[in-house]
Design an enzyme around this catalytic site. Sequence first.
Site: not given
Ligand code: NAD
Length: 479
Positions: A153, A176-177, A179, A229, A251-252, A285
Site C-alpha cells: 500500500n 522481498k518487496a 509482487e 502487512g 508492523e501489522l 493501516c
Molecule cells: P494477503 O494475505 O494477500 O497478503 C498480504 C501481504 O503479505 C502481501 O504483500 C503478501 O505478499 C504478503 N504475504 C502473504 N503471505 C506471506 C508469507 N507467507 N510470507 C511473506 N509474505 C507474505 O493480504 P492482502 O489481501 O494483501 O491484505 C489483506 C489485509 O492485510 C488488508 O485488508 C489489511 O487489513 C492488511 N494489510 C495491512 C497492511 C499494513 O500496512 N499493516 C498492509 C497490507 C495489508
Amino acid sequence: MHDYQAQLALYINGEWHDGGDRRREPVLNPATEEVIGQLPLATSADLDDALTAAAVGFERWRITAPGERANLMRRAAELLRQRAEEIGRLITLDQGKPLPEAIGEVRRAAELLEWDAGEAQRAYGRVVPSPHGLSQSVVRQPIGPVAAFPTWNVPSISPARKIGGALAAGCSIIVKASEETPAAACALVRCFADAGLPAGVLNLVFGVPAEVSAHLIASSVIRLVTFTGPIGVGKHLAGLCAERMIPAIMELGGHSPFIVCDDADVEAALDHGVSGRFRNAGQICTAPTRFLVHARHYERFVAGFVDRARALTVGDGFADGVAMGPLANARRLDAMERMVQDALARSGRLAAGGARIGNKGYFFQPTVLVDVPDDAEAMTTEPFGPLALIAPFEDLGAAIAKANGLAYGLSAYAFTNTASIAARLGAELEAGTVSINHLGGALPETPFGGLKESGYGREGGAESLDGYTTVKLISHLNG
Ligand code: NAD
C-alpha cells in the site's frame, strides 16, 4: 508513458537480473486492469545467492564507519528526491494512488532515509560505573543480515523504512518487496546502487511470498525479520522466527478509533476524518476507521461526512483533481462488497456509497455506514478500503472502552478542546500512536508501531535502530 517493464528486476550481490528463464508474474494497473509488466520471480538458487551475498555484505558493512554509512544513505536519499516524480508515476501506475500523493510518498521515503542516516551516527552505548573495579561498556552492534517483507500500500515508504533501519545500523538486508507494486522498490534500490553501496549489502527479490519467507527465515544467515502487512501473515512469520529464536519487527494492521468529544471542533474533526479515511482509497493501516461521535454532534457529523465523501472525485490517479484512485487489487474490491453486504444484513444503514464504480478498474465509492452492530465484519476486521463506520456515544468512558475493545492497537484519534480530556485519552487509548486534534502521521522523527495484535517493534524516531541492533556488555577487570 514511462517504460515500466524496464524497472522490473531482481538485485542480488550488486547485479540486476531481469529475467532469463525465471518464472514471471504479470503486474496490473488497478485503474485499468491492464497488464503493465512481467515481474521476474527468484528461483531457489537466486535466494541462496542473495543469502550468501547478504552474509558477505554484512561482514563488510558492519565495519564501515557510521559516518560513511550515513553519507551513502544521504546520497541515495538525494537521488530518490531527484527521481520523486518519475517514481511517483510508477506508483500511480501499479498501486493506483493519485499522482501528487504518490510523489509525496517518495519524498517522505527520502526523509525517512535521511532520518535513519542521522541515527547511524547516534547509536550510542554507555559506560556503567562499577564498585568492583570493572570497566563496563554497553555497546550496540548490528544484529546481522535482515529479511524484510514490506507492504503493497506504500510501495516506496515501506521498503525505505526497512532498508533505512538496517543499513543505518550496519546490517545487510534482503528485501522481498510486493509482487503487486514492485516498481518503486526497484527504483529505490537503484538509488542505493547508483549511490555506490557495496555489493551484497542490499538485495532485492520477488517470488511466491510464502516460499520466499520460508526459505529466507530458515537460513542461519538471517538474524532478524521485519514485516508489514496483515496480522495473520505476521503471526505465521513470527512462528517461523520462533523456530530459529530470531527476533522480528511486526508492523501489522489497525482499525483505528476516532473519537469526537462533545466539546470538539466538529468541522476540524470532519476535515481531518474524511481526508484520513479516504486517503490512498482507505488502504492505510493507521487510517481512522471507527468514528465514535458524541450524541450531541452525531447527526451533524454524519451529514457533514456524507457531504464530503460524496464530493470526492474518484478516478484514475493520473487524472487532474482526482482525490481517490482505485483500490490496489481485486481482493480489496471483493472485501468492500462483502463488508457492506454483511453490515446491511445485520441492520447497518448505508449513508453514502456502497458500490463498485464501473466494471473496469477496482474503483469503489467512498462509503459511509451507520448503526452497524459491533459484531459485523467491518466493525471487527480492518476494512482497508474506503469504508467509514460512524456510531454515537453518550459517555466518554464507554467510547474509550469501545475504542479499546478490539485486538488492534495501532493508532487512535480524538478531537477535544479540553486539556484534561486530552490527557485522559492520551493515557487510556490503547494504541502505539494517539493523535489529538490532528491526523497524526508516521513522521521520521517519531516512533511508529503498534500494541496488541497490531505488532511489536518500532520504525522511525530515536527507536529506529533498536530492532536492528543488539546490546552487548563488555566488562573488563582492570589489572
Ligand atoms: P494477503 O494475505 O494477500 O497478503 C498480504 C501481504 O503479505 C502481501 O504483500 C503478501 O505478499 C504478503 N504475504 C502473504 N503471505 C506471506 C508469507 N507467507 N510470507 C511473506 N509474505 C507474505 O493480504 P492482502 O489481501 O494483501 O491484505 C489483506 C489485509 O492485510 C488488508 O485488508 C489489511 O487489513 C492488511 N494489510 C495491512 C497492511 C499494513 O500496512 N499493516 C498492509 C497490507 C495489508
